[in-house]
Design an enzyme around this catalytic site. Structure first.
Site, PDB file in Angstrom:
ATOM      1  N   ASN A  93       0.839  -1.190   0.000  1.00 49.67           N
ATOM      2  CA  ASN A  93       0.000   0.000   0.000  1.00 49.67           C
ATOM      3  C   ASN A  93       0.879   1.247   0.000  1.00 49.67           C
ATOM      4  O   ASN A  93       1.913   1.269   0.677  1.00 49.67           O
ATOM      5  CB  ASN A  93      -0.895  -0.003   1.245  1.00 49.67           C
ATOM      6  CG  ASN A  93      -1.822  -1.204   1.277  1.00 49.67           C
ATOM      7  OD1 ASN A  93      -2.328  -1.627   0.250  1.00 49.67           O
ATOM      8  ND2 ASN A  93      -2.030  -1.770   2.462  1.00 49.67           N
ATOM      9  N   GLN A 100      -2.000   2.998   3.115  1.00 46.54           N
ATOM     10  CA  GLN A 100      -0.801   2.795   3.925  1.00 46.54           C
ATOM     11  C   GLN A 100      -0.977   3.420   5.300  1.00 46.54           C
ATOM     12  O   GLN A 100      -1.453   4.555   5.427  1.00 46.54           O
ATOM     13  CB  GLN A 100       0.418   3.425   3.225  1.00 46.54           C
ATOM     14  CG  GLN A 100       1.732   3.147   3.937  1.00 46.54           C
ATOM     15  CD  GLN A 100       2.953   3.626   3.140  1.00 46.54           C
ATOM     16  OE1 GLN A 100       2.810   4.222   2.072  1.00 46.54           O
ATOM     17  NE2 GLN A 100       4.130   3.346   3.650  1.00 46.54           N
ATOM     18  N   SER A 101      -0.605   2.682   6.343  1.00 42.74           N
ATOM     19  CA  SER A 101      -0.713   3.216   7.703  1.00 42.74           C
ATOM     20  C   SER A 101       0.638   3.288   8.410  1.00 42.74           C
ATOM     21  O   SER A 101       0.790   4.042   9.366  1.00 42.74           O
ATOM     22  CB  SER A 101      -1.693   2.385   8.542  1.00 42.74           C
ATOM     23  OG  SER A 101      -1.254   1.057   8.663  1.00 42.74           O
ATOM     24  N   HIS A 106       6.641  -1.871   3.299  1.00 44.41           N
ATOM     25  CA  HIS A 106       6.460  -3.278   3.667  1.00 44.41           C
ATOM     26  C   HIS A 106       5.622  -3.983   2.618  1.00 44.41           C
ATOM     27  O   HIS A 106       4.686  -3.405   2.050  1.00 44.41           O
ATOM     28  CB  HIS A 106       5.813  -3.410   5.046  1.00 44.41           C
ATOM     29  CG  HIS A 106       4.608  -2.541   5.228  1.00 44.41           C
ATOM     30  ND1 HIS A 106       4.694  -1.191   5.491  1.00 44.41           N
ATOM     31  CD2 HIS A 106       3.282  -2.825   5.174  1.00 44.41           C
ATOM     32  CE1 HIS A 106       3.486  -0.686   5.590  1.00 44.41           C
ATOM     33  NE2 HIS A 106       2.602  -1.655   5.395  1.00 44.41           N
ATOM     34  N   LEU A 107       5.986  -5.229   2.403  1.00 43.90           N
ATOM     35  CA  LEU A 107       5.270  -6.085   1.460  1.00 43.90           C
ATOM     36  C   LEU A 107       4.435  -7.058   2.281  1.00 43.90           C
ATOM     37  O   LEU A 107       4.974  -7.813   3.090  1.00 43.90           O
ATOM     38  CB  LEU A 107       6.308  -6.828   0.608  1.00 43.90           C
ATOM     39  CG  LEU A 107       5.880  -7.580  -0.627  1.00 43.90           C
ATOM     40  CD1 LEU A 107       5.099  -6.682  -1.584  1.00 43.90           C
ATOM     41  CD2 LEU A 107       7.119  -8.141  -1.315  1.00 43.90           C
ATOM     42  N   HIS A 108       3.112  -7.022   2.074  1.00 44.00           N
ATOM     43  CA  HIS A 108       2.225  -7.974   2.734  1.00 44.00           C
ATOM     44  C   HIS A 108       2.259  -9.288   1.951  1.00 44.00           C
ATOM     45  O   HIS A 108       2.081  -9.284   0.723  1.00 44.00           O
ATOM     46  CB  HIS A 108       0.779  -7.482   2.726  1.00 44.00           C
ATOM     47  CG  HIS A 108       0.522  -6.224   3.488  1.00 44.00           C
ATOM     48  ND1 HIS A 108      -0.097  -6.207   4.724  1.00 44.00           N
ATOM     49  CD2 HIS A 108       0.764  -4.927   3.188  1.00 44.00           C
ATOM     50  CE1 HIS A 108      -0.229  -4.950   5.144  1.00 44.00           C
ATOM     51  NE2 HIS A 108       0.279  -4.157   4.232  1.00 44.00           N
TER      52      HIS A 108
HETATM   53  P1  AMP Z   1      -0.337  -0.820   5.893  1.00 45.76           P
HETATM   54  O1  AMP Z   1      -1.726  -0.428   6.286  1.00 45.76           O
HETATM   55  O2  AMP Z   1      -0.213  -1.348   4.486  1.00 45.76           O
HETATM   56  O3  AMP Z   1       0.644   0.306   6.177  1.00 45.76           O
HETATM   57  O4  AMP Z   1       0.052  -2.054   6.786  1.00 45.76           O
HETATM   58  C1  AMP Z   1       0.520  -1.929   8.089  1.00 45.76           C
HETATM   59  C2  AMP Z   1       0.337  -3.269   8.752  1.00 45.76           C
HETATM   60  O5  AMP Z   1       1.139  -3.291   9.916  1.00 45.76           O
HETATM   61  C3  AMP Z   1      -1.094  -3.569   9.194  1.00 45.76           C
HETATM   62  O6  AMP Z   1      -1.547  -4.763   8.545  1.00 45.76           O
HETATM   63  C4  AMP Z   1      -0.982  -3.733  10.700  1.00 45.76           C
HETATM   64  O7  AMP Z   1      -1.822  -4.736  11.210  1.00 45.76           O
HETATM   65  C5  AMP Z   1       0.482  -4.086  10.869  1.00 45.76           C
HETATM   66  N1  AMP Z   1       1.076  -3.761  12.156  1.00 45.76           N
HETATM   67  C6  AMP Z   1       0.948  -2.610  12.858  1.00 45.76           C
HETATM   68  N2  AMP Z   1       1.661  -2.682  13.999  1.00 45.76           N
HETATM   69  C7  AMP Z   1       2.255  -3.895  14.008  1.00 45.76           C
HETATM   70  C8  AMP Z   1       3.119  -4.561  14.922  1.00 45.76           C
HETATM   71  N3  AMP Z   1       3.525  -4.002  16.066  1.00 45.76           N
HETATM   72  N4  AMP Z   1       3.533  -5.822  14.627  1.00 45.76           N
HETATM   73  C9  AMP Z   1       3.132  -6.405  13.479  1.00 45.76           C
HETATM   74  N5  AMP Z   1       2.324  -5.831  12.567  1.00 45.76           N
HETATM   75  C10 AMP Z   1       1.883  -4.586  12.836  1.00 45.76           C
END
Ligand code: AMP
Length: 120
Positions: A93, A100-101, A106-108
């Site tokens: 994302n 993106q959060s 990062h690659l899911h």
């Molecule tokens: P995105 O929304 O694509 O930026 O994905 C961020 C991802 O990070 C989300 O799927 C969250 O569930 C995951 N995430 C957030 N904090 C952590 C954490 N401490 N350990 C593992 N995953 C996390």
């Protein structure tokens, strides 16, 4: 892209530095991978470079070998997790419209269930 003064205060920077725990499933000199804390599928792993690239937009100035490495590791993780033959989805994302959060690239790696298309 990250500058020398960039402390990478994202949650993934903290995971990289070992300041908060994560269930790591891969580690090498270029990247790590760990289980998503809020899994969206039976298998949900995040592959992140050690280098702090904020978004996919930083790829313009990044090392193509590093970017390729992330994909190679994602495929190895899919095999390691037993989802390679059944199938899986790779997602990255970018910025708010992309959902993106966390602002460390990062690659899911998502698998273990049937994915739908188009994504929401
Ligand atoms: P995105 O929304 O694509 O930026 O994905 C961020 C991802 O990070 C989300 O799927 C969250 O569930 C995951 N995430 C957030 N904090 C952590 C954490 N401490 N350990 C593992 N995953 C996390």
């Amino acid at each position: 892209m990250a500058g020398a003064a960039d402390q990478n205060d994202t949650i993934f920077g903290k995971i990289l530095r070992g300041e908060i725990p994560a269930a790591r499933v891969w580690e090498d000199e270029h990247c790590i991978a760990f289980r998503d804390v809020s899994p969206a599928a039976p298998t949900h792993v995040l592959v992140i470079p050690r280098e702090h690239l904020r978004t996919a937009n930083d790829f313009v100035d990044a090392d193509p070998a590093l970017l390729g490495h992330l994909l190679v590791v994602a495929a190895k993780i899919a095999r390691q997790e037993g989802i390679a033959e059944g199938g899986y989805r790779l997602v990255m994302n970018c910025n708010p419209d992309g959902g993106q959060s966390v602002y460390h690239v990062h690659l899911h790696v998502l698998g273990g269930r049937q994915m739908s298309w188009p994504p929401g």
